[in-house]
Design a protein around this motif. Structure first.
Motif, PDB file in Angstrom:
ATOM      1  N   SER A   1       0.833  -1.206   0.000  1.00  0.00           N
ATOM      2  CA  SER A   1       0.000   0.000   0.000  1.00  0.00           C
ATOM      3  C   SER A   1       0.866   1.253   0.000  1.00  0.00           C
ATOM      4  O   SER A   1       0.371   2.358   0.119  1.00  0.00           O
ATOM      5  CB  SER A   1      -0.899   0.005   1.240  1.00  0.00           C
ATOM      6  N   TYR A   2       2.204   1.070  -0.117  1.00  0.00           N
ATOM      7  CA  TYR A   2       3.125   2.214  -0.081  1.00  0.00           C
ATOM      8  C   TYR A   2       4.186   2.028  -1.154  1.00  0.00           C
ATOM      9  O   TYR A   2       4.386   0.920  -1.668  1.00  0.00           O
ATOM     10  CB  TYR A   2       3.795   2.320   1.308  1.00  0.00           C
ATOM     11  N   TYR A   3       4.879   3.107  -1.491  1.00  0.00           N
ATOM     12  CA  TYR A   3       5.941   3.051  -2.501  1.00  0.00           C
ATOM     13  C   TYR A   3       7.210   2.460  -1.903  1.00  0.00           C
ATOM     14  O   TYR A   3       7.506   2.681  -0.734  1.00  0.00           O
ATOM     15  CB  TYR A   3       6.296   4.470  -2.994  1.00  0.00           C
ATOM     16  N   GLY A   4       7.986   1.755  -2.730  1.00  0.00           N
ATOM     17  CA  GLY A   4       9.354   1.449  -2.340  1.00  0.00           C
ATOM     18  C   GLY A   4       9.637   0.051  -1.847  1.00  0.00           C
ATOM     19  O   GLY A   4      10.777  -0.281  -1.563  1.00  0.00           O
ATOM     20  N   GLY A   5       8.597  -0.806  -1.697  1.00  0.00           N
ATOM     21  CA  GLY A   5       8.857  -2.190  -1.279  1.00  0.00           C
ATOM     22  C   GLY A   5       9.652  -2.256   0.005  1.00  0.00           C
ATOM     23  O   GLY A   5       9.353  -1.590   0.988  1.00  0.00           O
ATOM     24  N   GLU A   6      10.719  -3.076  -0.015  1.00  0.00           N
ATOM     25  CA  GLU A   6      11.485  -3.297   1.216  1.00  0.00           C
ATOM     26  C   GLU A   6      12.316  -2.080   1.617  1.00  0.00           C
ATOM     27  O   GLU A   6      12.906  -2.053   2.683  1.00  0.00           O
ATOM     28  CB  GLU A   6      12.394  -4.511   1.059  1.00  0.00           C
ATOM     29  N   SER A   7      12.368  -1.058   0.756  1.00  0.00           N
ATOM     30  CA  SER A   7      13.147   0.129   1.127  1.00  0.00           C
ATOM     31  C   SER A   7      12.246   1.294   1.504  1.00  0.00           C
ATOM     32  O   SER A   7      12.634   2.447   1.410  1.00  0.00           O
ATOM     33  CB  SER A   7      14.059   0.539  -0.022  1.00  0.00           C
ATOM     34  N   ALA A   8      11.032   0.977   1.948  1.00  0.00           N
ATOM     35  CA  ALA A   8      10.108   2.040   2.366  1.00  0.00           C
ATOM     36  C   ALA A   8      10.500   2.567   3.742  1.00  0.00           C
ATOM     37  O   ALA A   8      11.311   1.981   4.448  1.00  0.00           O
ATOM     38  CB  ALA A   8       8.693   1.480   2.409  1.00  0.00           C
ATOM     39  N   SER A   9       9.913   3.713   4.096  1.00  0.00           N
ATOM     40  CA  SER A   9      10.007   4.215   5.469  1.00  0.00           C
ATOM     41  C   SER A   9       8.620   4.021   6.077  1.00  0.00           C
ATOM     42  O   SER A   9       7.639   4.502   5.531  1.00  0.00           O
ATOM     43  CB  SER A   9      10.362   5.703   5.483  1.00  0.00           C
ATOM     44  N   ILE A  10       8.555   3.298   7.193  1.00  0.00           N
ATOM     45  CA  ILE A  10       7.257   2.965   7.783  1.00  0.00           C
ATOM     46  C   ILE A  10       6.815   4.066   8.744  1.00  0.00           C
ATOM     47  O   ILE A  10       7.565   4.465   9.639  1.00  0.00           O
ATOM     48  CB  ILE A  10       7.326   1.606   8.521  1.00  0.00           C
ATOM     49  N   THR A  11       5.606   4.540   8.542  1.00  0.00           N
ATOM     50  CA  THR A  11       5.001   5.547   9.414  1.00  0.00           C
ATOM     51  C   THR A  11       3.493   5.315   9.419  1.00  0.00           C
ATOM     52  O   THR A  11       2.953   4.846   8.418  1.00  0.00           O
ATOM     53  CB  THR A  11       5.339   6.981   8.919  1.00  0.00           C
ATOM     54  N   PRO A  12       2.771   5.559  10.530  1.00  0.00           N
ATOM     55  CA  PRO A  12       3.286   5.938  11.846  1.00  0.00           C
ATOM     56  C   PRO A  12       3.937   4.754  12.553  1.00  0.00           C
ATOM     57  O   PRO A  12       3.927   3.638  12.026  1.00  0.00           O
ATOM     58  CB  PRO A  12       2.018   6.390  12.573  1.00  0.00           C
ATOM     59  N   LEU A  13       4.443   4.990  13.754  1.00  0.00           N
ATOM     60  CA  LEU A  13       5.167   3.961  14.512  1.00  0.00           C
ATOM     61  C   LEU A  13       4.293   2.733  14.755  1.00  0.00           C
ATOM     62  O   LEU A  13       4.787   1.601  14.776  1.00  0.00           O
ATOM     63  CB  LEU A  13       5.658   4.555  15.839  1.00  0.00           C
ATOM     64  N   GLU A  14       2.989   2.943  14.918  1.00  0.00           N
ATOM     65  CA  GLU A  14       2.066   1.822  15.146  1.00  0.00           C
ATOM     66  C   GLU A  14       2.176   0.784  14.028  1.00  0.00           C
ATOM     67  O   GLU A  14       2.091  -0.419  14.264  1.00  0.00           O
ATOM     68  CB  GLU A  14       0.610   2.328  15.226  1.00  0.00           C
ATOM     69  N   ASP A  15       2.370   1.270  12.780  1.00  0.00           N
ATOM     70  CA  ASP A  15       2.479   0.352  11.635  1.00  0.00           C
ATOM     71  C   ASP A  15       3.742  -0.498  11.713  1.00  0.00           C
ATOM     72  O   ASP A  15       3.771  -1.643  11.264  1.00  0.00           O
ATOM     73  CB  ASP A  15       2.471   1.133  10.310  1.00  0.00           C
ATOM     74  N   LEU A  16       4.807   0.079  12.279  1.00  0.00           N
ATOM     75  CA  LEU A  16       6.060  -0.669  12.438  1.00  0.00           C
ATOM     76  C   LEU A  16       5.853  -1.797  13.453  1.00  0.00           C
ATOM     77  O   LEU A  16       6.314  -2.926  13.236  1.00  0.00           O
ATOM     78  CB  LEU A  16       7.185   0.265  12.899  1.00  0.00           C
TER      79      LEU A  16
END
Length: 406
Positions: free
Chosen positions: A25-40
């Motif tokens: 659901s986000y750009y970048g696959g395994e090199s994404a930056s996860i936000t917010p912290l809850e998602d991490l």
């Protein structure tokens, strides 16, 4: 940053019709930056929610892989030529450090720092300075700068001998400047190593603190920037698109099936996770360095007063977490730890017949230079010609056209 995003931008600029599909659901696959912290927390299957001491969840942008950009490196060049820099803000990383004999030393970034550094003795410093002057003057197209060295034959070990450099200086040069993760390079031709040290020095000279740059709000900003570039040139992006099948006819890719529909294509670029039958897992049997990248609220990736440290290495045993323990010990106290292991894949199918072009998995290097080599390699196999930075330049009227649309 997934190089598929960069290639979709480059191919769009080159006039190709590009459809970019991603199961995430986000750009970048395994090199994404996860936000917010809850998602991490969800991603790593941690129970509950982050404690209040972590601050606001949306203040966090946590990279899944640790990478910086070399200030004078290939990725910065790509960003400048495509003008993706217009969508990003960068900050210089404050410094580079090495761990030696139980102590942490700053890698000198100025001549004054080098003279004051306790990393090496006075006579070593003089010899090392001579070596650095040699590297700075070295030009692989001008044999007069070789001083008896054959860049394609003389090993790096012999170059170090020529300048009478001691073991500590050799370790420092190979791992902190040339950024090798092992000592295999010592018995290989010296040209690659000399160019790596030049890249470090030239990157350092750009901003003076360290050779590294980092995008505000995390690495996830990079694929988004190239996605915007692709869109300006008519590329289409589809997130949350499950890939059911890669459709092949007579040994050649003709389309991708998703949710019952087939998108037809002549060429396909993808990462190894989509084509497990066309990749091989890389084997590693050697001693590798551990890298620690540390970023904070100064880079808009963490809550005020908090730090994100990412320790990484190439796995060599059955207990990977234990392998990075020396780095973790330096970072205590740790509020929360997230551990992940990625397999290293390389394509077995180069795409000549199938027209499927598969990227390599990220390695454990601190920067994007090997990723850019992969981009150039895929480009050459797809287009049949060498990658040319000039080709990536936006046409002026495209830029003005974009201005008018805003």
């Amino acid at each position: 940053m997934r190089l598929e995003c960069i290639l979709s931008g480059i191919m769009s600029v080159n006039g190709k019709k590009v459809l970019h599909m991603d199961r995430n659901s986000y750009y970048g696959g395994e090199s994404a930056s996860i936000t917010p912290l809850e998602d991490l927390y969800k991603r790593f299957n941690l129970p509950g929610t982050p404690p209040e001491s972590m601050g606001r969840g949306r203040d966090w942008n946590v990279d899944l892989i640790p990478k910086f950009l070399m200030a004078n490196g290939q990725l910065v060049k790509m960003l400048l030529y495509t003008e993706v820099t217009r969508y990003l803000d960068f900050k210089v990383i404050e410094g580079s450090f090495v761990y030696k004999g139980g102590k942490i030393y700053k890698v000198p970034s100025t001549e004054a720092e080098a003279l004051a550094s306790s990393l090496m003795g006075l006579f070593e410093k003089r010899r090392f300075r001579k070596f650095l002057v040699y590297v700075a003057n070295f030009d692989e197209n001008d044999p007069r700068t070789f001083e008896g060295v054959d860049p394609k034959k003389t090993t790096m070990r012999d170059v170090y001998k020529k300048f009478d450099l001691g073991q500590d200086v050799i370790d420092f040069t190979g791992h902190a400047l040339a950024l090798y993760r092992t000592d295999d390079y010592l018995d290989q031709p010296c040209q690659e190593t000399i160019n790596r040290i030049k890249l470090y020095s030239e990157s350092l000279a750009r901003y003076g603190k360290s050779p590294y740059l980092y995008p505000l709000y995390g690495l996830g900003e990079l694929p988004q920037g190239f996605a915007r570039l692709s869109a300006i040139y008519g590329g289409t992006y589809m997130l949350n698109k499950p890939i059911e099948e890669i459709v092949i006819e007579n040994g050649k890719v003709v389309g991708v099936k998703s949710e019952g529909e087939v998108a037809r294509c002549k060429q396909l670029i993808c990462d190894p996770s989509y084509v497990s039958d066309r990749v091989t897992k890389n084997q590693v049997n050697r001693k590798s360095d551990i890298y620690v990248c540390m970023i904070s609220s100064a880079h808009n990736v963490a809550a005020q007063g908090k730090y994100i440290a990412i320790a990484s290495t190439t796995v060599e045993t059955a207990d990977p977490e234990k392998e990075i323990k020396p780095a973790l010990d330096l970072l205590e106290p740790i509020e929360q730890k997230f551990v992940s292991i990625s397999d290293l894949f390389a394509p077995t199918d180069l795409g000549t017949e199938s027209q499927i072009f598969i990227s390599r998995t990220y390695d454990a290097t601190t920067h994007f230079e090997t990723t850019c080599d992969d981009i150039k390699d895929i480009y050459k196999r797809m287009m049949g010609s060498e990658f040319d930075f000039e080709e990536m330049k936006r046409k002026k009227n495209d830029i003005y056209g974009e201005e008018e649309q805003q």
